[in-house]
Design an enzyme around this catalytic site. Structure first.
Site, PDB file in Angstrom:
ATOM      1  CD  GLN A   1      36.490   3.298  -5.950  1.00 19.39           C
ATOM      2  OE1 GLN A   1      35.545   2.873  -7.060  1.00 19.39           O
ATOM      3  NE2 GLN A   1      36.756   3.042  -5.182  1.00 19.39           N
TER       4      GLN A   1
ATOM      5  CE  LYS B   1      34.111  -0.831  -8.390  1.00 25.51           C
ATOM      6  NZ  LYS B   1      34.203   0.787  -7.161  1.00 25.51           N
TER       7      LYS B   1
ATOM      8  CG  ASP C   1      28.833   1.603  -5.651  1.00 25.24           C
ATOM      9  OD1 ASP C   1      29.205   0.332  -5.712  1.00 25.24           O
ATOM     10  OD2 ASP C   1      29.663   2.312  -4.855  1.00 25.24           O
TER      11      ASP C   1
END
Ligand code: NDP
Length: 280
Positions: free
Chosen positions: A93, A49, A116
């Site tokens: 995450q 990422k 996200d």
């Protein structure tokens, strides 16, 4: 018949180039990732990422926190990023180590920085069909379907997998007005799954089971989107038996090189959207 390969790389590259241009116009934007502990898969995902962010000239911060961090300290770290003007997007995450409450950690993210699309506010907006930050993988799948001109209007779509970050949001997007697919969602308790899968014009598979979808589960000419990433002794494989299914399907994504590059890129696209929203 051999299916048309839906490679994600070239489309992802085009979108990243556009994002980079827009970022320069905005005068620079920032993405922060938060990793708790050192899960090796998470470390690889996060590294990729940040590499992709570099290509799109997005500044990125890689916050690594100890595996034994308390819930309060994790929430405080997220709140610090919420308050940081240099940071436009925050990604925590998942999964988090067992002692931590994921739902509470996600709630701590400012919804305008939730690149996200996991905060309940954004999930609710998606559910209601309103423009919002949505999870990167479904967004990437929709972009791939559009780029390869897969007709959705009135088509029968079957999604295998009902996770909050892939299965559910992609099913909602496919049925949204404007896309207009008729959607069936399957999961581990679904009866007659192969029969349902065989009815799909568009088959999206996100379960994490190597080569689960075999040629007899695919309608001739269908578009097959393989989200799965499975590390096996013979290397990385998807949830679809690629070699056999490509002989039946009309379109198919490879693993690696299909949905994966799109996911990383749509995270950057979301960071751009979030930055614009905050500047306004
Ligand atoms: P989850 O583990 O959160 O969910 C898996 C889903 O698959 C569940 O709904 C589960 O059903 C269903 N499932 C599991 N086994 C079966 C089965 N035998 N038959 C039918 N359904 C089954 O997974 P994610 O959605 O997070 O990820 C799925 C896969 O996609 C993984 O391989 C992951 O690595 C990959 N992935 C890839 C990304 C990319 O960018 N390419 C991004 C995100 C994920 P139930 O709910 O009943 O348990």
């Amino acid at each position: 018949m051999t299916a048309t390969l839906m490679a994600g790389g070239p489309l992802a590259e085009r979108i990243r180039a556009q994002v980079a241009e827009d970022v320069q116009e905005l005068g620079g934007i920032g993405l922060a990732t938060v990793q708790v502990g050192e899960d090796p898969s998470s470390t690889v995902y996060i590294r990729r990422k940040h590499e992709a962010a570099g290509e799109a000239v997005i500044g990125s911060t890689d916050l690594k926190l100890p595996a034994d961090i308390s819930q309060e300290a994790l929430v405080a770290a997220v709140e610090e990023l919420n308050a940081d003007d240099e940071i436009d997007g925050i990604l925590v995450q998942l999964p988090l180590p067992g002692q931590l409450d994921e739902a509470q950690a996600v709630l701590a993210i400012d919804p305008v920085k939730d690149v996200d699309g996991v905060h309940p506010f954004n999930a609710g907006q998606l559910y209601l069909g309103r423009p919002t930050l949505v999870p990167a993988t479904p967004l990437g799948i929709m972009a791939l379907l559009e780029d390869y001109r897969i007709g959705l209007d009135g088509a029968r779509a079957v999604v295998i997998g009902r996770s909050d970050i892939v299965g559910k949001p992609v099913a909602i997007m496919l049925m949204q007005r404007g896309y207009d697919a008729t959607v069936t969602v399957c999961h581990s308790r679904t009866a007659n799954l192969p029969e349902i899968a065989r009815q799909a014009d568009i088959l999206i598979v996100a379960i994490g089971r190597p080569k689960f979808v075999t040629a007899d589960m695919v309608k001739p000419g269908a578009a097959v989107i393989d989200v799965g990433i499975n590390r096996t002794e013979t290397g990385l494989v998807g949830d679809v038996d690629f070699a056999a299914v490509k002989e039946i399907a009309g379109h198919i994504t490879p693993v690696p090189g299909g949905v994966g590059p799109m996911t990383r890129t749509m995270l950057l696209y979301n960071t751009l959207l979030a930055a614009r929203e905050q500047q306004e």
